[in-house]
Design a protein around this motif. Structure first.
Motif, PDB file in Angstrom:
ATOM      1  N   GLU A  12      -1.009   4.025  -0.468  1.00  8.33           N
ATOM      2  CA  GLU A  12      -0.378   2.801  -0.949  1.00  8.33           C
ATOM      3  C   GLU A  12      -0.168   2.937  -2.448  1.00  8.33           C
ATOM      4  O   GLU A  12      -0.452   3.976  -3.037  1.00  8.33           O
ATOM      5  N   GLY A  13       0.346   1.881  -3.062  1.00  8.77           N
ATOM      6  CA  GLY A  13       0.630   1.935  -4.484  1.00  8.77           C
ATOM      7  C   GLY A  13       2.109   2.163  -4.706  1.00  8.77           C
ATOM      8  O   GLY A  13       2.946   1.457  -4.147  1.00  8.77           O
ATOM      9  N   TRP A  14       2.417   3.195  -5.495  1.00 11.28           N
ATOM     10  CA  TRP A  14       3.826   3.504  -5.785  1.00 11.28           C
ATOM     11  C   TRP A  14       4.218   4.704  -4.941  1.00 11.28           C
ATOM     12  O   TRP A  14       3.702   5.808  -5.158  1.00 11.28           O
ATOM     13  N   LEU A  15       5.074   4.487  -3.954  1.00 14.35           N
ATOM     14  CA  LEU A  15       5.386   5.534  -2.984  1.00 14.35           C
ATOM     15  C   LEU A  15       6.832   5.959  -3.147  1.00 14.35           C
ATOM     16  O   LEU A  15       7.751   5.130  -3.092  1.00 14.35           O
ATOM     17  N   ARG A  16       7.018   7.232  -3.376  1.00 11.86           N
ATOM     18  CA  ARG A  16       8.383   7.716  -3.578  1.00 11.86           C
ATOM     19  C   ARG A  16       9.131   7.812  -2.268  1.00 11.86           C
ATOM     20  O   ARG A  16       8.556   8.096  -1.225  1.00 11.86           O
ATOM     21  N   THR A  17      10.426   7.553  -2.352  1.00 13.16           N
ATOM     22  CA  THR A  17      11.300   7.750  -1.199  1.00 13.16           C
ATOM     23  C   THR A  17      12.362   8.766  -1.613  1.00 13.16           C
ATOM     24  O   THR A  17      12.380   9.220  -2.763  1.00 13.16           O
ATOM     25  N   ALA A  18      13.244   9.106  -0.703  1.00 11.87           N
ATOM     26  CA  ALA A  18      14.250  10.132  -0.998  1.00 11.87           C
ATOM     27  C   ALA A  18      15.112   9.738  -2.192  1.00 11.87           C
ATOM     28  O   ALA A  18      15.486  10.587  -3.005  1.00 11.87           O
ATOM     29  N   ASP A  19      15.418   8.439  -2.313  1.00 13.03           N
ATOM     30  CA  ASP A  19      16.340   8.017  -3.376  1.00 13.03           C
ATOM     31  C   ASP A  19      15.726   6.988  -4.323  1.00 13.03           C
ATOM     32  O   ASP A  19      16.435   6.298  -5.045  1.00 13.03           O
ATOM     33  N   GLY A  20      14.397   6.860  -4.327  1.00  9.54           N
ATOM     34  CA  GLY A  20      13.783   5.868  -5.211  1.00  9.54           C
ATOM     35  C   GLY A  20      12.298   5.749  -4.949  1.00  9.54           C
ATOM     36  O   GLY A  20      11.575   6.744  -4.914  1.00  9.54           O
ATOM     37  N   ALA A  21      11.857   4.533  -4.735  1.00 14.61           N
ATOM     38  CA  ALA A  21      10.430   4.303  -4.521  1.00 14.61           C
ATOM     39  C   ALA A  21      10.238   2.922  -3.915  1.00 14.61           C
ATOM     40  O   ALA A  21      11.123   2.066  -3.981  1.00 14.61           O
ATOM     41  N   VAL A  22       9.057   2.745  -3.333  1.00 17.77           N
ATOM     42  CA  VAL A  22       8.680   1.414  -2.879  1.00 17.77           C
ATOM     43  C   VAL A  22       7.219   1.183  -3.247  1.00 17.77           C
ATOM     44  O   VAL A  22       6.396   2.095  -3.159  1.00 17.77           O
ATOM     45  N   ALA A  23       6.925  -0.027  -3.702  1.00 18.51           N
ATOM     46  CA  ALA A  23       5.553  -0.379  -4.074  1.00 18.51           C
ATOM     47  C   ALA A  23       4.936  -1.187  -2.947  1.00 18.51           C
ATOM     48  O   ALA A  23       5.461  -2.238  -2.572  1.00 18.51           O
ATOM     49  N   LEU A  24       3.828  -0.677  -2.400  1.00 17.15           N
ATOM     50  CA  LEU A  24       3.095  -1.368  -1.347  1.00 17.15           C
ATOM     51  C   LEU A  24       1.649  -1.518  -1.791  1.00 17.15           C
ATOM     52  O   LEU A  24       1.050  -0.542  -2.252  1.00 17.15           O
ATOM     53  N   GLY A  25       1.084  -2.701  -1.657  1.00 14.20           N
ATOM     54  CA  GLY A  25      -0.180  -2.963  -2.355  1.00 14.20           C
ATOM     55  C   GLY A  25      -1.363  -3.396  -1.518  1.00 14.20           C
ATOM     56  O   GLY A  25      -2.315  -3.934  -2.079  1.00 14.20           O
TER      57      GLY A  25
END
Ligand code: TRP
Ligand code: ZN
Length: 474
Positions: free
Chosen positions: A150-163
């Protein structure tokens, strides 16, 4: 200095503000002797999470994202709950550039996830104060005790923050515990061509004069726990519609998941209507979904207003995450021990949906779990009885099946005891009684007993909620 900030000048404080006994302290100078707010709120599963001595009312986060680097300013409005000579924020990784309290430079130090702040003068109990932290760096991920990321998770074209449970502290400093909810303004600037999605409602989308960057301003006007805050950055197909009563629906879907997501997401208005009918008025001012691609550690999360899905969701998962908006996001656990109040309800929502839509009844789901035929894998069937829902065996197990399936079984036992009509009164009454607040298991059992006088829940609490092992009777 904002008017709300009450930094007490040392000399004046004794004369004008404090009771005489408070002025006798030693310390660096004459005057108010505050205490340290302290690190951690003694959560039984995440003892370092959160901090003592203050309550946050609002986070204003101004973030700029570029190739996995984040530059941020967090302005945190809080009220002191003690006279504070220092207080902690949870913040892990990234570099702190500067820190002010009430507009004045403050001393600070870091150790692990604790950012300790020494304001220039003591913060008086009951007074409000504003802390501004400027920071930068590449936020990282946290591996939870159960092995998930969890936390700051990179994706192919950016990121998503899950907490959930503690990951928000990698992308903004705060009081990182579900017991301290606050409103948020989250502004995210991204290189032109990327989009940024967050909680609440989109207030503005502006592009700079050079046309190189776009800023998305999101506002969350209802209280939100830190673990439910999100930003998702990438390329998305955006859909804006409305559900019943004009409720705005905002979905952001990775184009590669768009086709597979379309059918389920089109049912959001119908699901919302069904959930409002069963759970009572929706507690927030918009809804929707974020669908991105996370091939590896893929789990959904009930990020407020707009649950996150790691790929195209099916209807049951949508029902689950949207049910969390009532149970988890609006009625939030006091500690991580009370997770079953989130997951038991969200799982039971799936059972009820199935029952109302020609699938298995809740009784059939309950029986299959009790008989060990619910899961194909026998060890999964056994795991349902590993520990009682209200007492997870450790932080590594707060999202195991006793919390989800056995939690739902507890709700079904209550329904069987009181009948459908009273059961729905309890479900709706519970959501209303703690709307936008926090509650724990003891609050819940007391509430159920109050709503069903003369009924005996002793056996359910003892055997199903708190008891070890599989209850002897279904
Ligand atoms: N709450 C999520 C859900 O039910 C699952 C989840 C994701 C979770 N990350 C977690 C639960 C971390 C506990 C801890 O959909
Ligand atoms: Zn859930």
């Amino acid at each position: 200095m904002p008017r709300s900030v009450r930094l007490v000048p040392m000399a004046l404080a004794c004369v004008l503000v404090l009771a005489p006994t408070a002025c006798t302290g030693s310390g660096s100078g004459a005057g108010v002797r505050g205490t340290s707010g302290g690190a951690g709120l003694h959560d039984p599963y995440f003892p370092q999470a959160g901090n003592g001595g203050y309550d946050v009312s609002h986070y204003a986060l101004t973030l700029a994202y570029d190739s996995h680097t984040l530059t941020g300013t967090a302005t945190i409005a809080a009220r002191a709950t003690a006279d504070l000579s220092s207080f902690h924020l949870d913040f892990k990784g990234m570099t702190v550039e500067s820190l002010t309290v009430g507009g004045r430079n403050a001393r600070w130090s870091r150790s692990g996830q604790e950012l300790t702040v020494r304001p220039p003068s003591v913060l008086r109990k009951g007074g409000t104060f504003e802390t501004t932290v400027r920071y930068s760096g590449a936020p990282g991920a946290i591996t939870d005790p159960d092995g998930s990321e969890e936390g700051w998770l990179r994706t192919a074209d950016g990121a998503v923050a899950l907490g959930e449970p503690v990951g928000s502290m990698v992308w903004f400093p705060g009081n990182n515990h579900p017991s301290d909810k606050a409103t948020y303004d989250i502004a995210i600037t991204v290189p032109k061509g990327l989009q940024a999605v967050s909680n609440g409602e989109l207030r503005a989308e502006t592009t700079n004069t050079a046309g190189t960057r776009t800023t998305y301003r999101w506002r969350t006007a209802q209280p939100m726990a830190t673990y439910l805050a999100t930003v998702a950055i990438g390329h998305y197909d955006i859909t804006r519609t409305t559900a019943g009563n004009g409720l705005p629906v905002y979905t952001a879907v990775d184009p590669q998941e768009a086709a597979a997501s379309r059918k389920a997401l089109a049912r959001i208005p119908e699901i919302m209507e069904w959930e409002e009918y069963n759970f009572g008025p929706y507690p927030f001012s918009s809804t929707g979904a974020i669908v991105d691609r996370r091939g590896d550690a893929g789990y959904a999360l009930e990020t407020q207003n707009r649950p996150f899905f790691p790929g195209a969701p099916d209807t049951a998962l949508l029902v689950h995450e949207l049910a969390h908006q009532w149970f988890g996001d609006s009625v939030t656990p006091k500690t991580w021990r009370d997770m079953w109040l989130n997951e038991g309800f969200a799982t039971y929502a799936e059972w009820l949906w199935s029952e109302d839509h020609g699938g298995d009844t809740a009784q059939e789901s309950f029986d299959a779990l009790y008989d060990g035929t619910y899961f194909d894998d026998p060890s999964e069937s056994e795991a349902v009885w590993a520990f009682p829902p209200a007492r997870p065996s450790s932080a590594a197990h707060i999202s195991d099946s006793p919390v989800y399936e056995r939690g739902a079984m507890v709700l079904h036992k209550i329904r069987r005891t009181v009948g459908d009509s009273r059961f729905y009164d309890i479900v709706q009454g519970w959501a209303a009684a703690h709307r936008h607040g926090n509650a724990d298991t003891a609050d819940f059992t007391a509430y159920v007993e109050r709503m069903a006088p003369g009924k005996d829940f002793g056996g359910i609490w003892r055997d199903w909620l708190y008891g070890n092992g599989k209850p002897a009777h279904a």
